[in-house]
Design a protein around this motif. Structure first.
Motif, mmCIF file in Angstrom:
data_model
loop_
_atom_site.group_PDB
_atom_site.id
_atom_site.type_symbol
_atom_site.label_atom_id
_atom_site.label_comp_id
_atom_site.label_asym_id
_atom_site.label_seq_id
_atom_site.Cartn_x
_atom_site.Cartn_y
_atom_site.Cartn_z
ATOM 1 N N UNK A 137 4.014 15.294 18.788
ATOM 2 C CA UNK A 137 3.410 15.388 17.461
ATOM 3 C C UNK A 137 3.928 14.240 16.590
ATOM 4 N N UNK A 138 3.097 13.807 15.647
ATOM 5 C CA UNK A 138 3.495 12.684 14.797
ATOM 6 C C UNK A 138 2.953 12.896 13.389
ATOM 7 N N UNK A 139 3.851 13.002 12.441
ATOM 8 C CA UNK A 139 3.460 13.216 11.048
ATOM 9 C C UNK A 139 4.368 12.415 10.127
ATOM 10 N N UNK A 140 4.121 11.103 10.010
ATOM 11 C CA UNK A 140 4.933 10.307 9.088
ATOM 12 C C UNK A 140 4.670 10.735 7.652
ATOM 13 N N UNK A 141 5.633 10.456 6.777
ATOM 14 C CA UNK A 141 5.458 10.864 5.393
ATOM 15 C C UNK A 141 4.401 10.002 4.709
ATOM 16 N N UNK A 142 3.801 10.572 3.682
ATOM 17 C CA UNK A 142 2.689 9.922 2.988
ATOM 18 C C UNK A 142 3.105 8.592 2.371
ATOM 19 N N UNK A 143 4.337 8.494 1.890
ATOM 20 C CA UNK A 143 4.798 7.245 1.280
ATOM 21 C C UNK A 143 4.800 6.105 2.293
ATOM 22 N N UNK A 144 5.297 6.362 3.504
ATOM 23 C CA UNK A 144 5.315 5.328 4.546
ATOM 24 C C UNK A 144 3.900 4.929 4.925
ATOM 25 N N UNK A 145 3.002 5.904 5.048
ATOM 26 C CA UNK A 145 1.611 5.599 5.360
ATOM 27 C C UNK A 145 0.973 4.764 4.256
ATOM 28 N N UNK A 146 1.309 5.073 3.020
ATOM 29 C CA UNK A 146 0.772 4.304 1.901
ATOM 30 C C UNK A 146 1.211 2.851 1.943
ATOM 31 N N UNK A 147 2.461 2.608 2.308
ATOM 32 C CA UNK A 147 2.949 1.232 2.443
ATOM 33 C C UNK A 147 2.167 0.507 3.535
ATOM 34 N N UNK A 148 1.966 1.166 4.676
ATOM 35 C CA UNK A 148 1.217 0.549 5.768
ATOM 36 C C UNK A 148 -0.218 0.247 5.359
ATOM 37 N N UNK A 149 -0.852 1.208 4.718
ATOM 38 C CA UNK A 149 -2.246 1.016 4.307
ATOM 39 C C UNK A 149 -2.366 -0.170 3.353
ATOM 40 N N UNK A 150 -1.483 -0.232 2.367
ATOM 41 C CA UNK A 150 -1.523 -1.320 1.388
ATOM 42 C C UNK A 150 -1.265 -2.675 2.042
ATOM 43 N N UNK A 151 -0.456 -2.698 3.077
ATOM 44 C CA UNK A 151 -0.155 -3.940 3.778
ATOM 45 C C UNK A 151 -1.326 -4.396 4.645
ATOM 46 N N UNK A 152 -1.981 -3.445 5.328
ATOM 47 C CA UNK A 152 -3.010 -3.782 6.307
ATOM 48 C C UNK A 152 -4.407 -3.925 5.727
ATOM 49 N N UNK A 153 -4.743 -3.159 4.707
ATOM 50 C CA UNK A 153 -6.113 -3.120 4.197
ATOM 51 C C UNK A 153 -6.646 -4.473 3.715
ATOM 52 N N UNK A 154 -5.856 -5.299 3.010
ATOM 53 C CA UNK A 154 -6.418 -6.552 2.509
ATOM 54 C C UNK A 154 -6.940 -7.504 3.592
ATOM 55 N N UNK A 155 -6.409 -7.415 4.807
ATOM 56 C CA UNK A 155 -6.849 -8.335 5.868
ATOM 57 C C UNK A 155 -7.834 -7.688 6.840
ATOM 58 N N UNK A 156 -8.359 -6.505 6.503
ATOM 59 C CA UNK A 156 -9.212 -5.765 7.441
ATOM 60 C C UNK A 156 -10.413 -6.566 7.914
ATOM 61 N N UNK A 157 -10.986 -7.384 7.047
ATOM 62 C CA UNK A 157 -12.172 -8.156 7.431
ATOM 63 C C UNK A 157 -11.871 -9.554 7.935
ATOM 64 N N UNK A 158 -10.611 -9.898 8.037
ATOM 65 C CA UNK A 158 -10.211 -11.248 8.465
ATOM 66 C C UNK A 158 -10.224 -11.326 9.991
ATOM 67 N N UNK A 159 -11.050 -12.216 10.579
ATOM 68 C CA UNK A 159 -11.089 -12.302 12.038
ATOM 69 C C UNK A 159 -9.797 -12.854 12.650
ATOM 70 N N UNK A 160 -8.983 -13.532 11.861
ATOM 71 C CA UNK A 160 -7.721 -14.086 12.360
ATOM 72 C C UNK A 160 -6.579 -13.321 11.706
ATOM 73 N N UNK A 161 -6.246 -12.173 12.287
ATOM 74 C CA UNK A 161 -5.284 -11.256 11.686
ATOM 75 C C UNK A 161 -3.906 -11.350 12.314
ATOM 76 N N UNK A 162 -3.622 -12.423 12.995
ATOM 77 C CA UNK A 162 -2.301 -12.576 13.597
ATOM 78 C C UNK A 162 -2.077 -11.578 14.711
#
Length: 196
Positions: A137-162
């Motif tokens: 089972x995996x249930x990270x806390x909402x704060x950690x998920x929020x950090x990940x989302x904020x980090x990843x979302x801006x480059x979602x449409x970038x074809x060169x995402x490293x």
């Protein structure tokens, strides 16, 4: 005042997942292409040490090595080493000065505030990888998920995402964990092949 992010909950969660990983699961596949569980755990040992050093502004071989430079593997004593690295990583990023100025991670010099977010995101995503690969089972806390989302979302449409593949499409109302996983290029529905 310098904003800090508490890694404690996520580091403890990853430590528990690793502690509950059985020896007979080390060769199981993971959502990380070309990585078995043993390679994923070896990667976690290395990255936790590297990001601890990044927080300490202590550059060296661990912070100068780009991700993917070699395929990691577990070594003797990996369980104790990973548990120690995770605890030390949480302590290091708990200090306000860790988030100030610049540091090095993965061979790249970047603002420490970004490096800290990247470090936490690595724990969120690889925690999911490990849980999926080992049936936990995996249930990270909402704060950690929020950090990940904020980090990843801006480059979602970038074809060169490293290091990330193209974002996977999920419904807008999908759980936050599924959206974060999808933004990293992983399918939230990934499961080990049948018969394992």
């Amino acid at each position: 005042m310098t904003e800090t992010i508490d890694f404690t909950a996520q580091t403890r969660l990853v430590a528990q997942l690793a502690a509950d990983t059985r020896e007979d699961q080390l060769d199981a596949p993971t959502p990380c292409e070309d990585y078995a569980v043993r390679h994923l755990l070896g990667h976690l040992v290395g990255l936790t040490g590297a990001f601890r050093s990044a927080a300490d502004k202590d550059p060296g071989p661990s912070t100068a090595t780009p991700p993917g430079a070699s395929r990691p593997d577990v070594q003797a004593g990996w369980r104790a080493q990973l548990e120690r690295n995770l605890a030390e990583m949480a302590d290091a990023w708990h200090r306000p000065e860790a988030w100030e100025g610049e540091t090095q991670a993965g061979g790249v010099t970047l603002p420490a505030a970004i490096a800290g977010r990247v470090a936490l995101n690595e724990l969120v995503l690889h925690g999911w990888d490990l849980a999926r690969a080992t049936g936990q089972a995996y249930a990270p806390d909402t704060a950690a998920l929020g950090v990940s989302y904020a980090l990843l979302a801006p480059s979602a449409g970038d074809p060169e995402r490293g290091i990330f593949g193209p974002a996977v499409s999920v419904p807008d109302d999908a759980p936050l964990l599924d959206r974060v996983v999808a933004l990293s290029g992983r399918s939230p529905s990934w499961a080990p092949p049948q018969g394992r």
